[in-house]
Design a protein around this motif. Sequence first.
Motif, PDB file in Angstrom:
ATOM      1  N   GLY A 143      20.999 -25.919   8.805  1.00 15.43           N
ATOM      2  CA  GLY A 143      21.220 -27.169   8.107  1.00 15.43           C
ATOM      3  C   GLY A 143      21.656 -28.253   9.068  1.00 15.43           C
ATOM      4  O   GLY A 143      22.692 -28.113   9.725  1.00 15.43           O
ATOM      5  N   PRO A 144      20.891 -29.345   9.194  1.00 18.59           N
ATOM      6  CA  PRO A 144      21.226 -30.394  10.180  1.00 18.59           C
ATOM      7  C   PRO A 144      22.626 -30.953  10.026  1.00 18.59           C
ATOM      8  O   PRO A 144      23.330 -31.147  11.016  1.00 18.59           O
ATOM      9  N   LEU A 145      23.049 -31.232   8.785  1.00 14.32           N
ATOM     10  CA  LEU A 145      24.387 -31.792   8.590  1.00 14.32           C
ATOM     11  C   LEU A 145      25.451 -30.778   8.994  1.00 14.32           C
ATOM     12  O   LEU A 145      26.466 -31.132   9.605  1.00 14.32           O
ATOM     13  N   ALA A 146      25.224 -29.511   8.665  1.00 10.40           N
ATOM     14  CA  ALA A 146      26.187 -28.474   9.034  1.00 10.40           C
ATOM     15  C   ALA A 146      26.349 -28.387  10.547  1.00 10.40           C
ATOM     16  O   ALA A 146      27.468 -28.239  11.061  1.00 10.40           O
ATOM     17  N   ILE A 147      25.243 -28.480  11.287  1.00 10.76           N
ATOM     18  CA  ILE A 147      25.309 -28.438  12.740  1.00 10.76           C
ATOM     19  C   ILE A 147      26.085 -29.633  13.276  1.00 10.76           C
ATOM     20  O   ILE A 147      26.950 -29.501  14.162  1.00 10.76           O
ATOM     21  N   ARG A 148      25.813 -30.818  12.749  1.00  9.98           N
ATOM     22  CA  ARG A 148      26.525 -32.025  13.192  1.00  9.98           C
ATOM     23  C   ARG A 148      28.021 -31.917  12.897  1.00  9.98           C
ATOM     24  O   ARG A 148      28.856 -32.268  13.737  1.00  9.98           O
ATOM     25  N   MET A 149      28.352 -31.437  11.697  1.00  9.39           N
ATOM     26  CA  MET A 149      29.761 -31.322  11.318  1.00  9.39           C
ATOM     27  C   MET A 149      30.478 -30.244  12.132  1.00  9.39           C
ATOM     28  O   MET A 149      31.652 -30.382  12.473  1.00  9.39           O
ATOM     29  N   ALA A 150      29.759 -29.159  12.461  1.00  5.47           N
ATOM     30  CA  ALA A 150      30.364 -28.104  13.285  1.00  5.47           C
ATOM     31  C   ALA A 150      30.676 -28.644  14.680  1.00  5.47           C
ATOM     32  O   ALA A 150      31.752 -28.384  15.231  1.00  5.47           O
ATOM     33  N   LYS A 151      29.736 -29.393  15.252  1.00  2.52           N
ATOM     34  CA  LYS A 151      29.976 -29.986  16.574  1.00  2.52           C
ATOM     35  C   LYS A 151      31.154 -30.940  16.522  1.00  2.52           C
ATOM     36  O   LYS A 151      32.019 -30.923  17.405  1.00  2.52           O
ATOM     37  N   GLN A 152      31.192 -31.769  15.497  1.00  8.47           N
ATOM     38  CA  GLN A 152      32.286 -32.730  15.370  1.00  8.47           C
ATOM     39  C   GLN A 152      33.629 -32.029  15.229  1.00  8.47           C
ATOM     40  O   GLN A 152      34.615 -32.419  15.870  1.00  8.47           O
ATOM     41  N   ALA A 153      33.674 -30.986  14.416  1.00  4.65           N
ATOM     42  CA  ALA A 153      34.932 -30.265  14.206  1.00  4.65           C
ATOM     43  C   ALA A 153      35.409 -29.592  15.489  1.00  4.65           C
ATOM     44  O   ALA A 153      36.600 -29.621  15.818  1.00  4.65           O
ATOM     45  N   ILE A 154      34.473 -28.977  16.227  1.00  2.16           N
ATOM     46  CA  ILE A 154      34.847 -28.317  17.482  1.00  2.16           C
ATOM     47  C   ILE A 154      35.373 -29.332  18.483  1.00  2.16           C
ATOM     48  O   ILE A 154      36.437 -29.143  19.091  1.00  2.16           O
ATOM     49  N   ASN A 155      34.643 -30.423  18.674  1.00  2.00           N
ATOM     50  CA  ASN A 155      35.045 -31.420  19.670  1.00  2.00           C
ATOM     51  C   ASN A 155      36.370 -32.073  19.316  1.00  2.00           C
ATOM     52  O   ASN A 155      37.235 -32.259  20.182  1.00  2.00           O
ATOM     53  N   LYS A 156      36.543 -32.430  18.053  1.00  2.00           N
ATOM     54  CA  LYS A 156      37.813 -33.030  17.637  1.00  2.00           C
ATOM     55  C   LYS A 156      38.955 -32.039  17.792  1.00  2.00           C
ATOM     56  O   LYS A 156      40.043 -32.381  18.270  1.00  2.00           O
ATOM     57  N   GLY A 157      38.713 -30.804  17.389  1.00  2.00           N
ATOM     58  CA  GLY A 157      39.773 -29.807  17.390  1.00  2.00           C
ATOM     59  C   GLY A 157      40.287 -29.460  18.770  1.00  2.00           C
ATOM     60  O   GLY A 157      41.466 -29.154  18.941  1.00  2.00           O
ATOM     61  N   LEU A 158      39.406 -29.514  19.767  1.00  5.22           N
ATOM     62  CA  LEU A 158      39.815 -29.168  21.126  1.00  5.22           C
ATOM     63  C   LEU A 158      40.734 -30.206  21.749  1.00  5.22           C
ATOM     64  O   LEU A 158      41.386 -29.922  22.756  1.00  5.22           O
ATOM     65  N   GLU A 159      40.797 -31.390  21.176  1.00  8.15           N
ATOM     66  CA  GLU A 159      41.589 -32.473  21.754  1.00  8.15           C
ATOM     67  C   GLU A 159      42.938 -32.666  21.078  1.00  8.15           C
ATOM     68  O   GLU A 159      43.716 -33.526  21.494  1.00  8.15           O
ATOM     69  N   VAL A 160      43.239 -31.874  20.030  1.00  7.64           N
ATOM     70  CA  VAL A 160      44.473 -32.084  19.267  1.00  7.64           C
ATOM     71  C   VAL A 160      45.183 -30.749  19.057  1.00  7.64           C
ATOM     72  O   VAL A 160      44.693 -29.691  19.450  1.00  7.64           O
ATOM     73  N   ASP A 161      46.360 -30.791  18.411  1.00  6.72           N
ATOM     74  CA  ASP A 161      47.091 -29.562  18.103  1.00  6.72           C
ATOM     75  C   ASP A 161      46.405 -28.822  16.962  1.00  6.72           C
ATOM     76  O   ASP A 161      45.534 -29.360  16.274  1.00  6.72           O
ATOM     77  N   MET A 162      46.803 -27.558  16.736  1.00  7.20           N
ATOM     78  CA  MET A 162      46.125 -26.715  15.762  1.00  7.20           C
ATOM     79  C   MET A 162      46.168 -27.266  14.334  1.00  7.20           C
ATOM     80  O   MET A 162      45.132 -27.279  13.651  1.00  7.20           O
ATOM     81  N   PRO A 163      47.294 -27.755  13.829  1.00  7.68           N
ATOM     82  CA  PRO A 163      47.273 -28.316  12.474  1.00  7.68           C
ATOM     83  C   PRO A 163      46.286 -29.477  12.331  1.00  7.68           C
ATOM     84  O   PRO A 163      45.554 -29.565  11.347  1.00  7.68           O
ATOM     85  N   SER A 164      46.258 -30.357  13.328  1.00  2.89           N
ATOM     86  CA  SER A 164      45.316 -31.474  13.286  1.00  2.89           C
ATOM     87  C   SER A 164      43.878 -30.976  13.405  1.00  2.89           C
ATOM     88  O   SER A 164      42.960 -31.528  12.787  1.00  2.89           O
ATOM     89  N   ALA A 165      43.676 -29.932  14.201  1.00  4.12           N
ATOM     90  CA  ALA A 165      42.342 -29.359  14.360  1.00  4.12           C
ATOM     91  C   ALA A 165      41.851 -28.770  13.039  1.00  4.12           C
ATOM     92  O   ALA A 165      40.684 -28.932  12.665  1.00  4.12           O
TER      93      ALA A 165
END
Length: 302
Positions: free
Chosen positions: A255-277
């Motif tokens: 699913g294209p949207l799922a792939i985009r959202m997964a990438k966004q979640a991974i990239n955002k999560g790696l830059e913040v603390d676990m609760p924010s991730a």
Amino acid sequence: MRGFPALIGRSIFRSSSHDLRSTHPTATVAAAPPLLRRIGSRRGLIIQTLSGPVRIERLSDSDSGIIELKLDRPEAKNAIGKEMLRGLQNAIETIGNDSSANVVVVSSSVPKVFCAGADLKERKLMSASEVQQFVNSLRSTFSSLEALSVPTVAVIEGAALGGGLEMALSCDLRVCGEESTFSLPETGLAIIPGAGGTQRLPRIVGRSAAKELIFTGRRISGKEAVSMGLVNYCVPAGEAHHKALQIARDINQKGPLAIRMAKQAINKGLEVDMPSALDAEEESTLRCAAKQRLLMIETCMS
């Protein structure tokens, strides 16, 4: 989300995609009609733009959604000068504005080289301020490549040196041939990798390994690159592009949207603390669920 059907078919996910047989203009593309050529039943037709040191090829038929960004400056081993930098910027902007894109494969049309880094012959003719401006533009361009909402796969056959390696580091995944070589040789020129290398390399291979490679500037092979996690796969020489297309096709089936959202979640999560991730993950999950619900309604009404 309880009670949702497991998955909507690929055709429904793609109902809003543009027809990939239409081309998008870039500054590096001449106003000539696209060339169609068949290179195999699985891959179907390619709509290919032919001019400039950076080309965009949109695959069609069963591979609709896969875009190839190709470096093509053979006389300079794909060294990045001003023209090539503009080509990269235009290509990345074009892909970023293309809602039909699902995955990007970054490769070289030049045998035995991915990219030799910055064009040092051009750099010698620049003033100090022009050099700084060029490096800043290169850093920004690679950041734009990294920020694309769709997955990117770098294909390395031969040398990926300096800025060439920094470009590959800006991609989500990397596939290389066994005869590939990698290096950030800048310290030997009394400078540092200034287009993201000092930041992306340690995030990929770890702090200690990155420091050793940057401090010494030594070259490593494809096999060593895969052993330290610099690349995802190291395959026999000449087969990296085929392997990258296999990966791209696997991604393209999802699913294209799922792939985009997964990438966004991974990239955002790696830059913040676990609760924010986890908050970022929840946001992406809800967006997928909302889109899925909307598509189900549209399908039932059609």
